[in-house]
Write an enzyme that holds these catalytic residues in place. Sequence first.
Site, PDB file in Angstrom:
ATOM      1  N   CYS A   1       0.714  -1.040   0.070  1.00  0.00           N
ATOM      2  CA  CYS A   1       0.134   0.194   0.212  1.00  0.00           C
ATOM      3  C   CYS A   1       0.811   1.265   0.080  1.00  0.00           C
ATOM      4  O   CYS A   1       1.399   1.787   0.930  1.00  0.00           O
ATOM      5  CB  CYS A   1      -0.906  -0.105   1.382  1.00  0.00           C
TER       6      CYS A   1
ATOM      7  N   CYS B   1      -0.454   3.971   2.165  1.00  0.00           N
ATOM      8  CA  CYS B   1      -0.095   3.748   3.762  1.00  0.00           C
ATOM      9  C   CYS B   1       1.387   4.019   4.089  1.00  0.00           C
ATOM     10  O   CYS B   1       1.703   4.819   5.063  1.00  0.00           O
ATOM     11  CB  CYS B   1      -0.643   2.292   4.213  1.00  0.00           C
ATOM     12  N   ASP B   2       2.365   3.698   3.091  1.00  0.00           N
ATOM     13  CA  ASP B   2       3.622   3.307   3.652  1.00  0.00           C
ATOM     14  C   ASP B   2       4.587   4.502   2.809  1.00  0.00           C
ATOM     15  O   ASP B   2       5.882   4.471   3.336  1.00  0.00           O
ATOM     16  CB  ASP B   2       4.023   2.077   3.507  1.00  0.00           C
TER      17      ASP B   2
END
Lengths: 112, 320
Positions: free
Chosen positions: B141, B144-145
């Site tokens: 993701c 997300c990261d």
Amino acid sequence: MNIQDVTDSSFMDVIETAERPVLVDVWAPWCGPCKMVGPAIKRLLAKQPERFQIAMANMETCEGTAAQYEIKTTPTLLLFIKGKEVARRSGALMESQISQWLDQHIDGASDE
Amino acid sequence: MGRVMSEVKHSPLIILGSGPAGYTAAVYAARAGLTPVIITGAAVGGQLTGTTEVDNWPGDVDGVQGPELMARMQQHAERFDTEILYDHITKAELSSRPFALTGDSGQRYSADALIIATGASAQYLGLPSETDYMNKGVSGCATCDGFFYKGGKVAVVGGGNTAVEEALYLSNIASEVTLIHRRGELRAEKILQEKLFTKAATGNIKILWHHQVEEVLGDGKKVEGLRLTDALSGNAKELSVDAVFIAIGHKPNTELFQNQLDMQAGYLIVHSGLEGNVTQTSIEGVFAAGDVADHAYRQAITSAGMGCMAALDTERFLSR
């Protein structure tokens, strides 16, 4: 205090002065699984309030800490005992997984 | 063992999943007076919480951020008194009625009708080194990261919409993005391909065609590179990166229902057809909506549409 928000400037102080093990939840507002993990650790604490304490580390105010500890994803849980990191887990963990993980790493774990 | 057995919480309708299908089903079911309960699952908000700009949601003329859209859908469901429970179902028994579910929290649930909207999860390459470096530079993701790799070098693996979207997103954060694809052409939408090729010609994205990841390399603590092979020549090469984002597709979240509901390639089979009751699975009273039952379309809007259909089908089923 059992649950507190920490920032880059307060992080070390909280970790080093804590009398109980500190479970640090590194989370971010844009992170979906964080919305599951945060409430899960708070439920665990409510069951055993004497066992540990929680530090909530929002990535937006803990960027330096995250870099220092080489954190690469949210949510990440770090467990500190007497100021030392003893364990970490990342990802969308469920309450039972976190509970087992805490049992492994907190000495004198008792299953009440 | 050792866990206090809680009382069973009964609801006329339980919706599993908190993506567009689940929330839309909740809005319709609540307005029909079915007092639905949503059990969110571990990935609260579903796949859209891991995206950025959603540019094809009708009515949002200037686009909308995925997480914001999901927050709004949740608020919409809550406005009609949908109960939202942050739990993850680990066991489902569909052979008797009411249907019985057990959550990770230990809570047991029962329902007269069930809408399964558990969606799909990112698929990984299946390499041992990939598992070793999961969350240490291997991610499923980018939104997300990606934050953790500001100014770094990253790779994206895949050739569909997700891979191209992630490469474009990361190109605004990282110093260099390499898109690694095993074929010589992309599956992504034309408009995304054009954006990518523009960025590849003028910006910080490189495309490695016909390459496959053989191994994730690192120092044990973090990713340092990838070992690749050129599918055409068979030559091996190494690419130095701080992170690799895997975007090679999704698999439906149906493990819970194995040997209980009819499936095809892991996807739940629904009735379909022209007679209504389109979203019913192989068990009466169990309905499915969204990516868990759709291999072909997999859009927020098609999932929402299917969630609506499942709620209407449920309403008819429960009123009989």
